[in-house]
Design a protein around this motif. Structure first.
Motif, PDB file in Angstrom:
ATOM      1  N   UNK A 160      21.866  42.620  31.684  1.00 27.91           N
ATOM      2  CA  UNK A 160      23.124  42.757  30.938  1.00 27.91           C
ATOM      3  C   UNK A 160      24.019  43.805  31.575  1.00 27.91           C
ATOM      4  N   UNK A 161      23.395  44.911  32.021  1.00 30.52           N
ATOM      5  CA  UNK A 161      24.175  45.961  32.678  1.00 30.52           C
ATOM      6  C   UNK A 161      24.783  45.454  33.981  1.00 30.52           C
ATOM      7  N   UNK A 162      23.977  44.715  34.757  1.00 35.02           N
ATOM      8  CA  UNK A 162      24.501  44.158  36.013  1.00 35.02           C
ATOM      9  C   UNK A 162      25.614  43.151  35.746  1.00 35.02           C
ATOM     10  N   UNK A 163      25.446  42.360  34.683  1.00 34.28           N
ATOM     11  CA  UNK A 163      26.481  41.381  34.344  1.00 34.28           C
ATOM     12  C   UNK A 163      27.776  42.071  33.946  1.00 34.28           C
ATOM     13  N   UNK A 164      27.646  43.135  33.131  1.00 37.61           N
ATOM     14  CA  UNK A 164      28.845  43.876  32.724  1.00 37.61           C
ATOM     15  C   UNK A 164      29.535  44.517  33.926  1.00 37.61           C
ATOM     16  N   UNK A 165      28.718  45.062  34.834  1.00 33.10           N
ATOM     17  CA  UNK A 165      29.296  45.686  36.027  1.00 33.10           C
ATOM     18  C   UNK A 165      29.970  44.633  36.905  1.00 33.10           C
ATOM     19  N   UNK A 166      29.330  43.472  37.030  1.00 34.02           N
ATOM     20  CA  UNK A 166      29.925  42.392  37.825  1.00 34.02           C
ATOM     21  C   UNK A 166      31.248  41.934  37.207  1.00 34.02           C
ATOM     22  N   UNK A 167      31.266  41.824  35.870  1.00 36.99           N
ATOM     23  CA  UNK A 167      32.508  41.434  35.208  1.00 36.99           C
ATOM     24  C   UNK A 167      33.604  42.475  35.435  1.00 36.99           C
ATOM     25  N   UNK A 168      33.204  43.759  35.398  1.00 33.69           N
ATOM     26  CA  UNK A 168      34.181  44.826  35.651  1.00 33.69           C
ATOM     27  C   UNK A 168      34.715  44.748  37.077  1.00 33.69           C
ATOM     28  N   UNK A 169      33.814  44.503  38.027  1.00 36.15           N
ATOM     29  CA  UNK A 169      34.250  44.375  39.419  1.00 36.15           C
ATOM     30  C   UNK A 169      35.158  43.159  39.604  1.00 36.15           C
ATOM     31  N   UNK A 170      34.833  42.074  38.906  1.00 36.84           N
ATOM     32  CA  UNK A 170      35.676  40.881  39.007  1.00 36.84           C
ATOM     33  C   UNK A 170      37.066  41.149  38.442  1.00 36.84           C
ATOM     34  N   UNK A 171      37.112  41.894  37.313  1.00 39.74           N
ATOM     35  CA  UNK A 171      38.425  42.225  36.751  1.00 39.74           C
ATOM     36  C   UNK A 171      39.208  43.124  37.697  1.00 39.74           C
ATOM     37  N   UNK A 172      38.499  44.113  38.292  1.00 39.65           N
ATOM     38  CA  UNK A 172      39.182  44.992  39.239  1.00 39.65           C
ATOM     39  C   UNK A 172      39.671  44.211  40.455  1.00 39.65           C
ATOM     40  N   UNK A 173      38.826  43.278  40.944  1.00 38.62           N
ATOM     41  CA  UNK A 173      39.239  42.470  42.097  1.00 38.62           C
ATOM     42  C   UNK A 173      40.425  41.581  41.751  1.00 38.62           C
ATOM     43  N   UNK A 174      40.405  41.019  40.537  1.00 41.93           N
ATOM     44  CA  UNK A 174      41.530  40.175  40.122  1.00 41.93           C
ATOM     45  C   UNK A 174      42.806  40.996  40.010  1.00 41.93           C
ATOM     46  N   UNK A 175      42.680  42.227  39.442  1.00 44.82           N
ATOM     47  CA  UNK A 175      43.855  43.088  39.330  1.00 44.82           C
ATOM     48  C   UNK A 175      44.385  43.472  40.704  1.00 44.82           C
ATOM     49  N   UNK A 176      43.453  43.782  41.628  1.00 39.25           N
ATOM     50  CA  UNK A 176      43.874  44.138  42.987  1.00 39.25           C
ATOM     51  C   UNK A 176      44.562  42.963  43.666  1.00 39.25           C
ATOM     52  N   UNK A 177      43.983  41.768  43.498  1.00 42.80           N
ATOM     53  CA  UNK A 177      44.576  40.576  44.109  1.00 42.80           C
ATOM     54  C   UNK A 177      45.953  40.301  43.519  1.00 42.80           C
ATOM     55  N   UNK A 178      46.092  40.486  42.191  1.00 43.42           N
ATOM     56  CA  UNK A 178      47.390  40.275  41.566  1.00 43.42           C
ATOM     57  C   UNK A 178      48.408  41.291  42.078  1.00 43.42           C
ATOM     58  N   UNK A 179      47.958  42.555  42.230  1.00 41.42           N
ATOM     59  CA  UNK A 179      48.865  43.581  42.750  1.00 41.42           C
ATOM     60  C   UNK A 179      49.280  43.267  44.182  1.00 41.42           C
ATOM     61  N   UNK A 180      48.315  42.798  44.987  1.00 40.36           N
ATOM     62  CA  UNK A 180      48.654  42.437  46.366  1.00 40.36           C
ATOM     63  C   UNK A 180      49.627  41.261  46.410  1.00 40.36           C
ATOM     64  N   UNK A 181      49.431  40.312  45.493  1.00 37.65           N
ATOM     65  CA  UNK A 181      50.347  39.172  45.441  1.00 37.65           C
ATOM     66  C   UNK A 181      51.757  39.622  45.088  1.00 37.65           C
ATOM     67  N   UNK A 182      51.839  40.554  44.124  1.00 39.39           N
ATOM     68  CA  UNK A 182      53.158  41.078  43.748  1.00 39.39           C
ATOM     69  C   UNK A 182      53.788  41.819  44.919  1.00 39.39           C
ATOM     70  N   UNK A 183      52.993  42.646  45.614  1.00 39.13           N
ATOM     71  CA  UNK A 183      53.532  43.390  46.766  1.00 39.13           C
ATOM     72  C   UNK A 183      53.994  42.439  47.866  1.00 39.13           C
ATOM     73  N   UNK A 184      53.185  41.406  48.113  1.00 35.80           N
ATOM     74  CA  UNK A 184      53.589  40.442  49.133  1.00 35.80           C
ATOM     75  C   UNK A 184      54.893  39.743  48.750  1.00 35.80           C
ATOM     76  N   UNK A 185      55.013  39.403  47.461  1.00 35.72           N
ATOM     77  CA  UNK A 185      56.247  38.761  47.014  1.00 35.72           C
ATOM     78  C   UNK A 185      57.436  39.707  47.177  1.00 35.72           C
TER      79      UNK A 185
END
Length: 341
Positions: A169-194
């Motif tokens: 459960x801890x690993x799953x929560x950490x993975x979900x947190x990393x996925x959210x951080x990666x999604x936020x980073x990707x969204x920020x990069x997309x905005x910067x590229x735009x």
């Protein structure tokens, strides 16, 4: 809908009921049936209570919640009372019979449930109490042979499974947190590229015609072309240094100021990041109005880190060159942060 938890609960109730039913399958006379029956009822009540008790909301991602303290005390009381009560109730002649040793598995099952309900110290204390009582009534060898070892193994396996589930459960929560951080980073990069694409397109729109004429003329520019090149350079600097302050109206006023001969410097040094589009529109509107009224030869536009000031506009004219030359300052305007709901 049938869930895994419901299936496990049904299996737990059925298994403990089977163990208790073994205690009623008397193949020999018992000294005190009442004691045996009351003890069986106490065991079933406690075991099923530990299975079903859940005063809070739905179970979390780490499985069932912890038993309350009073339920733990009741479970420990069973581990102490049940072996002795059964041994006394069936009598000395039947203490090693199958219907008299059911409690070895029964208390083991109860402590396994307690372990699953996140009370490991209580579960192991119950196993210790069971071991002491069963060895006292049956002897060490008989207690070990008739099921004490199996009960201890059940509790140990339950603890290992709970630790593994918690880690998963801890690993799953950490993975979900990393996925959210990666999604936020990707969204920020997309905005910067735009934003970069928009800036590049605007830069090409501003500088493209000037560069084309420069190449076509072989670098020999007329005075008008040189003036247009200086305007293009100033516009590009504005886009790079103060993009958050710009809209069509501000760009038009900056161009007008430069065409009349003013030298304009714009710097975005932070402080506007928390403003939404509506607040930025208010700041830009006031900036455009300030530039429209300005007649200074040199204009300095800077964002401000001050809590109440968004942008500072300083205008200087005359011979003074140093910013500290107060006689040369003919414009000072502080645009305050607009009130936000």
């Amino acid at each position: 809908m049938i869930s895994v938890r419901r299936i496990l609960v049904v299996l737990g109730v059925a298994f403990t009921a089977y163990l208790a039913a073994r205690g009623l399958w008397w193949t020999a006379p018992v000294n005190n049936p009442t004691v045996v029956i009351v003890t069986l009822c106490l065991y079933l009540f406690t075991t099923w209570l530990c299975i079903w008790w859940d005063p809070g909301p739905a179970h979390g991602p780490r499985g069932p919640g912890a038993l309350p303290v009073w339920a733990c005390v009741l479970a420990l009381a069973n581990a102490v009372i049940v072996p002795s009560a059964i041994a006394v109730g069936v009598g000395a002649a039947s203490r090693t019979a199958g219907f008299a040793t059911w409690y070895l598995g029964g208390i083991g099952a109860l402590m396994t449930i307690v372990m699953v309900r996140r009370r490991p110290w209580v579960a192991w204390a119950g196993i210790v109490a069971l071991a002491i009582a069963s060895m006292a009534w049956l002897g060490i060898v008989s207690a070990l042979a008739l099921g004490l070892v199996g009960s201890a193994v059940w509790v140990a396996v339950a603890q290992v499974l709970m630790l593994s589930m918690d880690r998963a459960a801890s690993d799953t929560a950490r993975l979900a947190q990393l996925q959210r951080a990666a999604s936020a980073w990707q969204a920020a990069q997309t905005v910067r590229q735009r934003e970069r694409r928009v800036q590049v397109q605007r830069a090409l729109a501003v500088a493209g015609p000037v560069l084309s004429r420069t190449v076509a003329a072989g670098g020999r520019l007329s005075d008008e072309d040189r003036a247009e090149a200086r305007l293009a350079e100033g516009s590009l600097r504005d886009e790079l240094r103060g993009a958050r302050l710009l809209d069509d109206e501000v760009r038009a006023e900056l161009e007008r100021a430069r065409r009349r001969g003013a030298h304009v410097t714009m710097l975005d040094e932070g402080g506007l990041e928390h403003l939404d589009d509506a607040a930025l529109a208010v700041v830009r509107g006031e900036l455009a109005e300030t530039l429209r009224e300005a007649q200074s030869e040199r204009l300095f536009i800077r964002t401000s880190p001050h809590a109440s000031v968004a942008v500072t506009v300083v205008g200087r004219s005359g011979a003074g060159q140093a910013l500290s030359d107060e006689d040369a300052v003919d414009l000072w305007r502080e645009i305050e942060h607009p009130a936000q709901d």
